[in-house]
Design an enzyme around this catalytic site. Sequence first.
Site, PDB file in Angstrom:
ATOM      1  N   LYS A   1       0.402  -0.890   0.228  1.00 53.27           N
ATOM      2  CA  LYS A   1      -0.263   0.275   0.224  1.00 53.27           C
ATOM      3  C   LYS A   1       0.570   1.338  -0.289  1.00 53.27           C
ATOM      4  O   LYS A   1       1.275   1.038   0.800  1.00 53.27           O
ATOM      5  CB  LYS A   1      -0.612  -0.078   1.084  1.00 53.27           C
TER       6      LYS A   1
ATOM      7  N   LYS B   1      -2.108  -1.722  -4.189  1.00 51.29           N
ATOM      8  CA  LYS B   1      -2.981  -0.708  -3.242  1.00 51.29           C
ATOM      9  C   LYS B   1      -2.164   0.937  -3.951  1.00 51.29           C
ATOM     10  O   LYS B   1      -1.080   1.438  -2.718  1.00 51.29           O
ATOM     11  CB  LYS B   1      -3.512  -0.505  -2.519  1.00 51.29           C
TER      12      LYS B   1
HETATM   13  C1  PBG Z   1      -6.454   3.763   5.697  1.00 53.57           C
HETATM   14  C2  PBG Z   1      -7.425   3.169   4.173  1.00 53.57           C
HETATM   15  C3  PBG Z   1      -7.320   4.525   3.434  1.00 53.57           C
HETATM   16  C4  PBG Z   1      -7.920   3.555   1.339  1.00 53.57           C
HETATM   17  C5  PBG Z   1      -8.318   2.009   2.405  1.00 53.57           C
HETATM   18  N1  PBG Z   1      -7.782   2.502   4.039  1.00 53.57           N
HETATM   19  C6  PBG Z   1      -7.184   5.818   2.999  1.00 53.57           C
HETATM   20  C7  PBG Z   1      -5.435   5.958   3.960  1.00 53.57           C
HETATM   21  O1  PBG Z   1      -4.687   5.843   3.710  1.00 53.57           O
HETATM   22  O2  PBG Z   1      -5.993   7.427   4.706  1.00 53.57           O
HETATM   23  C8  PBG Z   1      -8.206   4.120   1.266  1.00 53.57           C
HETATM   24  C9  PBG Z   1      -9.036   3.956  -0.079  1.00 53.57           C
HETATM   25  C10 PBG Z   1      -9.100   4.530  -1.605  1.00 53.57           C
HETATM   26  O3  PBG Z   1      -9.054   5.476  -1.797  1.00 53.57           O
HETATM   27  O4  PBG Z   1     -10.379   4.164  -2.726  1.00 53.57           O
HETATM   28  N2  PBG Z   1      -6.519   3.163   6.375  1.00 53.57           N
END
Ligand code: PBG
Length: 326
Positions: A194, A247
């Site tokens: 991620k 991601k």
């Molecule tokens: C955080 C989380 C995020 C997303 C999913 N879980 C955002 C972040 O890291 O601040 C983002 C998903 C998206 O942008 O569709 N636990």
Amino acid sequence: MLSRPRRNRKSEAIRKMSQETRLDVSQLIYPLFVEDGKKYSSEIKSLPGNFRRSQDLTLKEIESCLKLGLTNFILFPSVNEKFKDKKATYSYHKNNFYLKLIREIKNEFPESCLVSDVAMDPYSTDGHDGLYNNGEILNDETLPILAKMAVAQAEAGIDIIGPSDMMDGRIAFLRNALDTEGFSTTSIMSYTAKYASAFYGPFRDALDSAPKKGNKKTYQMNPANRREALREAMLDCNEGADFLMVKPALHYLDVIQELKAKSQLPIAAYHVSGECAMLLAACKNGWLSYEKAMPETLISIKRAGADIILTYFAKDFAKLISQDKI
Ligand code: PBG
């Protein structure tokens, strides 16, 4: 000319027969934003067509997706500020509406598959995924909080937990906590790679979960790194993950391909909010055709090697299939 590739493109039947990649609704996971309340829904301005919904309307939405053959959902809670604190205690509180909702959905629609979010940010006054202290995000001290959250979600009936904080040692710790509490059949979808991406904006708007101070670069990955994703994947495989996630998706197709080639687990790709918003904006301006560009986008993620796609377009894709438009 001995070789004429165009022969394999000469009719719809031949094109379909020789199609290398196919995408089925069963491979999609639809993200839903949920909020405590009744008959409440509010559209997310930066992600048109997506809503924060109260429990009753979430159940209705799930019912309408199931009718289209869309069975998989990832649920993200939007938590009232008054329940947030530094230690995210509401995340495992017995009156937590998110846990109650998981129970209700699984009771009403046992055929659905639910994925949760295991991270502190929706519940934290600091807006960080882990415990925050003087500008530092504490790795190990956050683990027991995540374990309580994961076990509470497993008790509520979640099918797959989704540890999304991108810190170290999550999978082994959570696997052990789940097993110790008797939840050895609860699966783990690890947010393996991620990235500290600029494409999460609409999601943070939806949940009001942006960090109050600083950024997430000490735990999420540097967008410039690919080999590091392999290192993370190896750790997660050894720690007992059931799925590996990359991601965002579109901007990281090479990472998807790499993990698919070098690991044995199913690969999930999260087509994130900002990636969907870009396309929606272009279509709203009449610059692209949604019915054509949306499925092409999803198939490109599949072609790169994703087995599963988390996407805000899941329901629209299911609709197009049901109308025989794909
Ligand atoms: C955080 C989380 C995020 C997303 C999913 N879980 C955002 C972040 O890291 O601040 C983002 C998903 C998206 O942008 O569709 N636990």
